[in-house]
Design an enzyme around this catalytic site. Structure first.
Site, PDB file in Angstrom:
ATOM      1  N   ILE A   1       6.737  -2.411   7.526  1.00 51.73           N
ATOM      2  CA  ILE A   1       6.646  -0.959   7.624  1.00 51.73           C
ATOM      3  C   ILE A   1       7.444  -0.336   6.487  1.00 51.73           C
ATOM      4  O   ILE A   1       8.643  -0.596   6.349  1.00 51.73           O
ATOM      5  CB  ILE A   1       7.158  -0.455   8.985  1.00 51.73           C
ATOM      6  CG1 ILE A   1       6.416  -1.167  10.125  1.00 51.73           C
ATOM      7  CG2 ILE A   1       6.984   1.059   9.070  1.00 51.73           C
ATOM      8  CD1 ILE A   1       4.910  -1.029  10.118  1.00 51.73           C
ATOM      9  N   LYS A   2       6.778   0.476   5.681  1.00 50.40           N
ATOM     10  CA  LYS A   2       7.434   1.107   4.538  1.00 50.40           C
ATOM     11  C   LYS A   2       8.086   2.417   4.955  1.00 50.40           C
ATOM     12  O   LYS A   2       7.440   3.284   5.543  1.00 50.40           O
ATOM     13  CB  LYS A   2       6.425   1.375   3.411  1.00 50.40           C
ATOM     14  CG  LYS A   2       6.022   0.151   2.645  1.00 50.40           C
ATOM     15  CD  LYS A   2       5.018   0.464   1.553  1.00 50.40           C
ATOM     16  CE  LYS A   2       5.686   0.964   0.298  1.00 50.40           C
ATOM     17  NZ  LYS A   2       4.719   1.070  -0.821  1.00 50.40           N
ATOM     18  N   ILE A   3       9.361   2.538   4.617  1.00 50.62           N
ATOM     19  CA  ILE A   3      10.134   3.739   4.928  1.00 50.62           C
ATOM     20  C   ILE A   3      10.811   4.219   3.651  1.00 50.62           C
ATOM     21  O   ILE A   3      11.499   3.436   2.992  1.00 50.62           O
ATOM     22  CB  ILE A   3      11.190   3.451   6.013  1.00 50.62           C
ATOM     23  CG1 ILE A   3      10.517   2.992   7.312  1.00 50.62           C
ATOM     24  CG2 ILE A   3      12.061   4.688   6.261  1.00 50.62           C
ATOM     25  CD1 ILE A   3      11.497   2.587   8.409  1.00 50.62           C
TER      26      ILE A   3
ATOM     27  N   ILE B   1       2.587  -1.134   5.106  1.00 54.20           N
ATOM     28  CA  ILE B   1       1.955   0.148   5.421  1.00 54.20           C
ATOM     29  C   ILE B   1       3.058   1.184   5.605  1.00 54.20           C
ATOM     30  O   ILE B   1       4.090   0.903   6.226  1.00 54.20           O
ATOM     31  CB  ILE B   1       1.060   0.053   6.671  1.00 54.20           C
ATOM     32  CG1 ILE B   1       0.322   1.382   6.908  1.00 54.20           C
ATOM     33  CG2 ILE B   1       1.843  -0.367   7.908  1.00 54.20           C
ATOM     34  CD1 ILE B   1      -0.788   1.276   7.952  1.00 54.20           C
TER      35      ILE B   1
ATOM     36  N   THR C   1       0.859  -1.189   0.000  1.00 57.33           N
ATOM     37  CA  THR C   1       0.000   0.000   0.000  1.00 57.33           C
ATOM     38  C   THR C   1       0.891   1.234   0.000  1.00 57.33           C
ATOM     39  O   THR C   1       2.096   1.165   0.261  1.00 57.33           O
ATOM     40  CB  THR C   1      -0.909   0.050   1.240  1.00 57.33           C
ATOM     41  OG1 THR C   1      -0.093   0.284   2.411  1.00 57.33           O
ATOM     42  CG2 THR C   1      -1.689  -1.238   1.421  1.00 57.33           C
TER      43      THR C   1
END
Length: 367
Positions: free
Chosen positions: A139-141, A108, A44
């Site tokens: 976790i998207k960074i 996310i 996402t």
């Protein structure tokens, strides 16, 4: 009838869907994609959530509940998006278990407004992971200069990470370095390295779009159009193969660490004159993820003939393409700086759209 998606999966490519909405979850479409189309993960981003909340009606009840509790727009967005990701994680849990945690993942993203703030990104990553509360969340960074240390910090807490918005080879190498540093922190903090998963989202089509526009404006050889994205990604895979070797990596691997797989992102072909499955077929190689928007997934299912490994046999050709572009006056470093900046700006704009949409829904619920 040939099952092209099965062929892709058999070639060692994990098929992830670059889309999520409450409709996809509640109406069973996500489960169907898993059962029938070999989808084993979901990504996402702010644009996807902005679209989902603008179009979908299945969020209305939760918005009314949050409005009644006095939640502001930021808290509401946090609650809505983490709820979707948590539920998607639950749908994908059997895949997660069957693949020993390699796939079955749902990503996310931290707010893109934090992309240049290491400490705030780290704090947000921990908050998102805790709120989703599922082992199969990623976790998207963003891979900004400040994002690199935040990636290492987050991994050091035992949190799995999807590094996003990677466009260039130098940045990609720094991302792999941040990954290994993060694993070393995690090991020092007593975390089980075998439980940590990471992918590096290397964007493809936006590089083609930017370079092709420059070719058009400069009058350079148009035969080079549509070749940079694939060539750039192939060289990224070469860098991946070169990086995960040697004593430093082998020590981590012996402790259970897994290689950070390249994930091909932005795989929807923007130029209608190019094959619509090009970024799937031409980037087929084992130990990768290809995250596709629904339209690209359907095109691949229909006519995406998988030709085996199209990456490793073509390293020399990829280098020739990049050399030819340089000779034609295309400044690679400037291209990468431009698309990286624009990538963050586009996600910031989408985040603004998301906040505006949710604020409107909160206002309506309060009437």
């Amino acid at each position: 009838m040939t099952d092209h998606l099965q062929d892709l999966s058999n070639a060692g490519v994990s098929i992830w869907l670059d889309d999520l909405s409450r409709e996809l979850i509640e109406e069973g479409e996500l489960q169907r994609l898993i059962d029938e189309d070999h989808v084993v993960g979901v990504t996402t981003n702010p644009s996807i959530f902005a679209s989902a909340l603008a179009k979908g009606e299945k969020y209305n009840e939760q918005v009314r509940e949050l409005a009644a509790q006095g939640a502001d727009v930021d808290a509401t967005v946090f609650a809505l998006t983490t709820t979707d990701v948590r539920r998607a994680c639950d749908v994908l849990k059997p895949v997660f278990e069957a693949t020993n945690g390699v796939d079955g993942r749902v990503s996310i993203e931290v707010s893109p407004l934090l992309a240049h703030d290491r400490d705030a990104t780290f704090a947000s990553a921990k908050e998102l992971a805790a709120e989703v509360g599922r082992d199969n969340v990623l976790i998207k960074i963003p891979a900004t200069t400040e994002g690199g240390p935040a990636i290492s910090d987050t991994l050091g807490e035992g949190i799995s990470v999807n590094v996003t918005l990677i466009f260039g080879l130098e940045r990609y190498r720094s991302v792999m370095e941040a990954y290994v540093t993060g694993l070393e922190k995690a090991q020092a903090n007593g975390h089980d390295l075998s439980k940590i998963e990471s992918v590096a989202s290397f964007f493809v089509s936006r590089v083609d779009t930017e370079i092709d526009n420059r070719i058009e404006k400069s009058g350079a050889d148009t035969s080079l159009k549509g070749k940079a994205g694939v060539a750039n990604a192939r060289l990224a895979y070469q860098a991946f193969e070169e990086f995960f070797t040697g004593e430093r990596w082998e020590a981590l691997e012996a402790a259970g660490a897994r290689k950070q797989r390249p994930l091909w992102a932005s795989t929807g072909v923007k130029d209608p004159t190019l094959p619509d499955t090009m970024y799937v077929v031409e980037l087929c190689v084992e130990n990768t993820v290809n995250t596709m928007p629904g339209k690209t997934l359907e095109a691949t299912k229909d006519h995406g003939e998988i030709l085996g490994d199209r990456v490793r046999p073509n390293y020399a050709d990829a280098r020739q393409v990049m050399d030819a572009l340089a000779a034609a006056g295309v400044d690679y470093d400037d291209v990468i700086a431009t698309v990286e900046r624009e990538g963050v700006e586009k996600f910031e704009s989408a985040w603004g759209d998301l906040l505006k949409t949710v604020q409107g829904q909160l206002d309506a619920a309060a009437r």
